[in-house]
Design a protein around this motif. Structure first.
Motif, PDB file in Angstrom:
ATOM      1  N   PRO A  28      18.107  13.627  -2.072  1.00 58.02           N
ATOM      2  CA  PRO A  28      19.230  12.698  -1.860  1.00 58.02           C
ATOM      3  C   PRO A  28      19.272  11.613  -2.918  1.00 58.02           C
ATOM      4  CG  PRO A  28      17.487  12.350  -0.263  1.00 58.02           C
ATOM      5  CD  PRO A  28      17.136  13.589  -1.000  1.00 58.02           C
ATOM      6  N   ALA A  29      18.126  11.271  -3.403  1.00 55.60           N
ATOM      7  CA  ALA A  29      18.078  10.177  -4.368  1.00 55.60           C
ATOM      8  C   ALA A  29      18.804  10.519  -5.644  1.00 55.60           C
ATOM      9  CB  ALA A  29      16.634   9.812  -4.661  1.00 55.60           C
ATOM     10  N   ARG A  71      10.708  18.890  -9.860  1.00 53.24           N
ATOM     11  CA  ARG A  71      11.194  17.634  -9.303  1.00 53.24           C
ATOM     12  C   ARG A  71      10.813  16.503 -10.217  1.00 53.24           C
ATOM     13  NH1 ARG A  71      10.002  15.944  -3.473  1.00 53.24           N
ATOM     14  NH2 ARG A  71       8.389  17.480  -3.703  1.00 53.24           N
ATOM     15  N   ASP A  74      13.421  14.283 -12.181  1.00 53.69           N
ATOM     16  CA  ASP A  74      13.381  12.844 -11.988  1.00 53.69           C
ATOM     17  C   ASP A  74      13.329  12.122 -13.300  1.00 53.69           C
ATOM     18  OD1 ASP A  74      13.576  12.387  -9.433  1.00 53.69           O
ATOM     19  OD2 ASP A  74      11.452  12.165  -9.033  1.00 53.69           O
ATOM     20  N   THR A  75      12.346  12.543 -14.090  1.00 58.45           N
ATOM     21  CA  THR A  75      12.174  11.799 -15.317  1.00 58.45           C
ATOM     22  C   THR A  75      13.311  12.093 -16.259  1.00 58.45           C
ATOM     23  OG1 THR A  75      10.764  13.573 -16.078  1.00 58.45           O
ATOM     24  CG2 THR A  75       9.697  11.663 -15.133  1.00 58.45           C
ATOM     25  N   SER A  99      15.981   9.922 -15.214  1.00 59.38           N
ATOM     26  CA  SER A  99      15.770   8.522 -15.559  1.00 59.38           C
ATOM     27  C   SER A  99      15.860   8.336 -17.053  1.00 59.38           C
ATOM     28  CB  SER A  99      14.425   8.042 -15.029  1.00 59.38           C
ATOM     29  OG  SER A  99      13.403   8.762 -15.665  1.00 59.38           O
ATOM     30  N   GLU A 125      19.457   8.404 -18.372  1.00 60.48           N
ATOM     31  CA  GLU A 125      20.198   7.167 -18.157  1.00 60.48           C
ATOM     32  C   GLU A 125      20.094   6.285 -19.375  1.00 60.48           C
ATOM     33  OE1 GLU A 125      19.359   6.831 -13.449  1.00 60.48           O
ATOM     34  OE2 GLU A 125      18.791   5.156 -14.736  1.00 60.48           O
ATOM     35  N   SER A 160       4.922  12.400 -17.747  1.00 60.40           N
ATOM     36  CA  SER A 160       5.933  12.538 -16.708  1.00 60.40           C
ATOM     37  C   SER A 160       7.040  13.469 -17.140  1.00 60.40           C
ATOM     38  CB  SER A 160       6.509  11.183 -16.357  1.00 60.40           C
ATOM     39  OG  SER A 160       6.842  10.512 -17.539  1.00 60.40           O
ATOM     40  N   ALA A 214       4.972  17.028 -18.486  1.00 62.89           N
ATOM     41  CA  ALA A 214       4.060  17.681 -17.547  1.00 62.89           C
ATOM     42  C   ALA A 214       4.675  18.863 -16.826  1.00 62.89           C
ATOM     43  CB  ALA A 214       3.546  16.663 -16.558  1.00 62.89           C
TER      44      ALA A 214
END
Lengths: 605, 337
Positions: free
Chosen positions: B57-58, B95, B99-100, B103, B106, B151, B154
């Motif tokens: 959801p994030a 994941r 995520d990274t 991020s 962005e 991150s 990996a």
């Protein structure tokens, strides 16, 4: 060991650091002008009064009043604390404080423990030793943390200070049993030799048989990897009536332990070595005999060791459990079932270190009995990111419900929820230290899948006494917003794999006025974030950032604007792949300027 | 960040492909209870889309715009290997990656188009991972390696290196100094404690030793077999015996994997290939171990006793993978097979 624990007892750092204020801090120029006669009388009176002042915070405050007070305070300061060995030059420190009897000196940043600082980075003890020898002939106590200390240093130390009493080495390296032998042999009045978590070279020197002191009070050597001469140890224990603390290494089996305990029934702190049969030495021991040994040692308040535990021996400690205030089972791979009968007897436990193998169930048992628990540390048996993880949010909630007096927690786990962390924040209002390590990187709340922002937010919001925080799991800038908004007493913050942008760093640097130590790894913070802390860096002991998004430009800018800040860029490899990016940054305020012992891989901007 | 990816290229090394520890922890597919385990099991089918939308959801709002890029990167990593399930490798790993990536994108949006960046990252990351993997093992004790971008890089470690145990890989390549445990607390798990289990009639099945001395059980994994075994190093007194035992341990599993229908039946007994040549490099497989400093070493160099005291884990690698001369070549070779 850490300053957070000290601070609880009212000591600790916290002075305002201003390079422009003369005499305002440890390296100030104290004795510049000779005072007029009437002031001299006043100073003598002051000295007589100030000598009763113990806390270094109070002393630092007193020294800021005026020159006279500064001089008087400097003359009466017996205990000198240097939080960063590079913040002030040895010469300056000994010049200001002439009558020091005890020194605490800290070197490398904490992330050195996790192999993030290359070897030979620095923090050598020798430059300090060279200054101490002529300046403080009556030096009695020394505590070094994360410093490089060689055998020669120890030898020089042992021979230079006839009144030397206490040596404590924590997380140091560079020395071995030869250095220990020198200390043992030449320090005739040695009372304390505490070796805690050091990296000791195994030089096969029989140091234990060299002790010349008869007033030994504390001997801690569980980090020494090689076997010791057992007969010599037993003889040493037998001739040391003042011995209160003894922590042996894993080469001591229960057989040997029993003999040692028989010699020292007055012990208050015992590190049990292997607590197993260990390699057949010392012979087989009946549990009953071991238990009798414990029954005869009713002064015991602190037990540790259990390095190679044979669990059938665990019940032997039952007789002393009720008196224990501290129990360290963090090397013992035991289950909840094995823990339960032990913990159920430990009503007075205040400090408990354990492995996560006891699981949530084991923690429930702890919570049920240890109502006065102040410090809990749960270590992982398997410190890897995809390990099973036997403790979780369930255990954390149980602890928070049972141990309302909790002051400090270090908790390694694989699964956590915001709700559990929030519950702890509500139940444990006395928390000073909250360190949660969710081992898998970027892990969200395992039930709601949301970031862990709200949980940590609750901690900083509700735990009003919080001074130390370590965060983990999936975190957005929001979490840092909370920290900046509510973490007004926060002094130490550890961040790893967290945040989205420079905003996060800005929130913290702008919002936490008491921040002293900030260590960050693998988070997307860049120059903008770094520059947002310019107003605050002189108030901090250090900032460490590795694997973030810093560039040489930003670091140079900081160095330019803050001349009293030492900005170190550490390069693991000397290739000039990308001169722009900064992989590791370590910066700290200093009166000594750039250090002259920097290795080639350190660039000081 | 890119510079770190390139750093790995110029390092031809022997044991480079398997991103060490992460690979060793082969988990039972059926084993629940791990963080990622629960969602893992549902995700075994091949998917080119993003892993489990409901789990994120994030990052949901960004998912759509990144789905193409992600699909491409997933495709790049989908390993073609002997393993039965080609799973868009560990959800967990991806994941982390997503995520990274999210991020990072962005911030990077200003500098590069995210799409192209991901494309470029794909190759670089896989090379980087390999570089990091051996850097990891080599530099574990000393300085920090470019674990910097652990991150981001990996999860690719998983992609590139997890072809041996695809569906059970859950986490990215280990990073220097993470989790933050001091060195003397590591490796507590590698020495198992049979004496604990055999005490007082505990509920676990006890493994008794006739002479009362505790055995030294270490994990042993084999390339291509998701389920590991444990061997007691103290039960052998020479490399030859160990090699024989290891061969026997995995024979059955290997045969079963190759031909699930006929494994175990009598008529195939003679068709089972013995696993030989583990020590001298002559066989299809080679035996390596991980020592107490975290480095991956070839078995057989040191005296047996020294080996027993320093070996923390064993691994049976495909001999062909030991001789890769460059990382780039290897990763390409891997996706080609």
């Amino acid at each position: 060991m850490s300053e957070d624990e000290e601070d609880e007892r009212g000591g600790g750092e916290g002075k305002r650091w201003s390079p422009d204020l003369i005499g305002g801090r440890e390296g100030g120029s104290g004795g510049a002008d000779p005072p007029p006669l009437s002031d001299q009388v006043l100073e003598n009176v002051l000295e007589n009064v100030l000598q009763f002042l113990d806390s270094r915070r109070d002393r630092n405050a007193a020294s800021l009043v005026c020159r006279s007070w500064c001089r008087a305070e400097a003359q009466t300061r017996r205990d000198l604390f240097i939080g960063n060995c590079y913040a002030v030059s040895p010469a300056r420190a000994v010049e200001r404080f002439r009558r020091v009897r005890a020194l605490v000196l800290k070197g490398k940043p904490r992330f050195a423990d996790f192999s993030l600082v290359p070897p030979r980075w620095g923090a050598g003890f020798y430059p300090w030793l060279a200054a101490l020898v002529p300046a403080y002939p009556w030096l009695e106590r020394l505590c070094l943390k994360r410093m490089f200390v060689s055998d020669d240093d120890l030898s020089l130390l042992a021979k230079s200070f006839p009144s030397f009493r206490d040596l404590t080495l924590i997380c140091c390296e560079g020395f071995g049993t030869a250095g220990l032998a020198a200390i043992a042999e030449h320090c005739r009045h040695l009372r304390v030799l505490d070796l805690i978590e050091n990296d000791v070279e195994e030089e096969m020197v029989d140091w234990v048989s060299r002790f010349s002191t008869t007033s030994l009070e504390s001997l801690v050597f569980d980090c020494v990897g090689c076997a010791v001469n057992l007969d010599a140890l037993e003889a040493l224990v037998a001739r040391s009536p003042s011995l209160r603390r003894l922590r042996v290494n894993q080469h001591i089996s229960v057989g040997h332990l029993r003999r040692l305990m028989a010699r020292a029934p007055q012990l208050t702190h015992l590190g049990t070595g292997s607590f197993g049969d260990g390699g057949g030495g010392g012979g087989e021991v009946e549990v009953a005999d071991l238990r009798a040994a414990f029954a005869a040692s009713m002064s015991l308040e602190c037990l540790s060791g259990f390095r190679d535990l044979a669990s059938e021996y665990l019940p032997a400690i039952y007789p002393v459990c009720a008196n224990l205030t501290s129990l360290n089972l963090s090397f013992a791979d035991i289950t909840a079932e094995q823990l339960r009968p032990v913990i159920i007897r430990c009503h007075n436990l205040q400090t408990f270190w354990v492995l996560d193998t006891v699981g949530d169930e084991g923690l429930l048992a702890v919570a049920a009995t240890c109502k006065d628990l102040r410090e809990l540390r749960v270590f992982p048996l398997d410190a890897s990111e995809d390990s099973e993880g036997s403790v979780s949010d369930v255990g954390l909630v149980a602890i928070s419900q049972g141990c309302r007096n909790l002051r400090s927690i270090l908790y390694f786990c694989q699964r956590m929820t915001n709700a559990a962390v929030a519950t702890m924040s509500e139940n444990c209002q006395e928390l000073f230290v909250f360190r949660l390590c969710i081992m898998g990187r970027h892990r969200p709340d395992h039930l709601t899948r949301e970031p862990m922002d709200e949980g940590f937010g609750a901690i900083v919001m509700n735990c009003k006494k919080l001074t130390r925080l370590a965060v983990s799991g999936l975190l957005t800038d929001k979490a840092f917003g909370y920290i900046g908004k509510y973490g007004k007493l926060l002094r130490t913050l550890s961040v790893a794999f967290a945040g989205n942008s420079d905003l996060a760093l800005r929130y913290v640097l702008e919002g936490c006025p008491k921040l002293q130590k900030l260590e960050i790894r693998d988070s997307p913070f860049g120059d903008a974030g770094l520059l947002s802390g310019i107003h605050h860096y002189y108030n901090m002991r250090f900032l460490w950032m590795n694997s973030c998004k810093l560039s040489i430009r930003g670091c140079k800018e900081v160095a330019r604007r803050l001349p009293h800040l030492v900005v170190e860029v550490i390069r693991d490899k000397l290739e000039e792949d990308d001169v722009e990016a900064v992989e590791k940054l370590y910066m700290y305020r200093s009166l000594a300027g750039r250090r002259d012992d920097a290795p080639p891989f350190v660039e000081i901007l | 960040m890119e510079e770190d990816f390139r750093k790995g290229e110029g390092r031809p090394q022997l044991l480079d492909l398997i991103p060490n520890e992460r690979d060793w922890m082969v988990k039972d597919v059926g084993g629940g209870g791990k963080c990622f385990g629960v969602s893992e099991e549902k995700k075994l089918e091949l998917r080119l889309g993003l892993p489990g939308g409901e789990d994120w959801p994030a990052v949901k709002e960004k998912r759509e715009e990144h789905s193409i890029q992600s699909a491409l990167s997933l495709g790049h990593y989908s390993k073609v290997s002997k393993t039965i399930c080609t799973n868009p490798s560990p959800v967990g790993a991806k994941r982390g990656f997503l995520d990274t990536v999210e991020s990072k994108t962005e911030v990077f949006q200003q500098q590069q188009p995210g799409f192209l960046q991901l494309q470029a990252k794909g190759k670089e990351l896989s090379q980087k991972t390999n570089g990091r993997a051996e850097q990891q093992s080599l530099e574990k004790k000393a300085c920090g390696s470019p674990a910097a971008h652990g991150s981001a890089a990996a999860p690719c470690g998983d992609g590139a290196g997890a072809n041996n145990s695809s569906q059970t890989r859950t986490a990215p390549t280990p990073v220097v100094g993470w989790p933050p445990i001091r060195s003397f607390r590591r490796n507590l798990a590698s020495i198992s404690k049979p004496s604990l289990e055999s005490q007082n009639g505990g509920p676990e099945t006890a493994v008794k030793f006739e002479n009362g001395r505790k055995g030294l059980f270490v994990k042993i994994n084999m390339d291509g077999i998701p389920i590991g075994r444990k061997v007691d190093l103290k039960a052998y007194d020479s490399y030859e015996k160990l090699s024989l035992a290891v061969g026997e341990l995995f024979q059955g599993l290997l045969a079963a994997q190759r031909d699930p229908l006929t494994a175990g039946t009598q008529k195939n007994a003679e068709q089972k290939q013995a696993i030989t040549g583990l020590l001298d490099g002559s066989g299809e497989y080679t035996l390596v171990y991980e020592d107490d400093e975290g480095d991956r070493m070839l078995v057989g160099d040191v005296p047996w006793d020294m080996f027993v005291s320093t070996a923390k884990r064993l691994r049976v690698l495909k001999s062909s993978e030991l001789s890769a001369s460059s990382l780039g070549a290897v990763s390409r070779k891997r996706t080609a097979t």
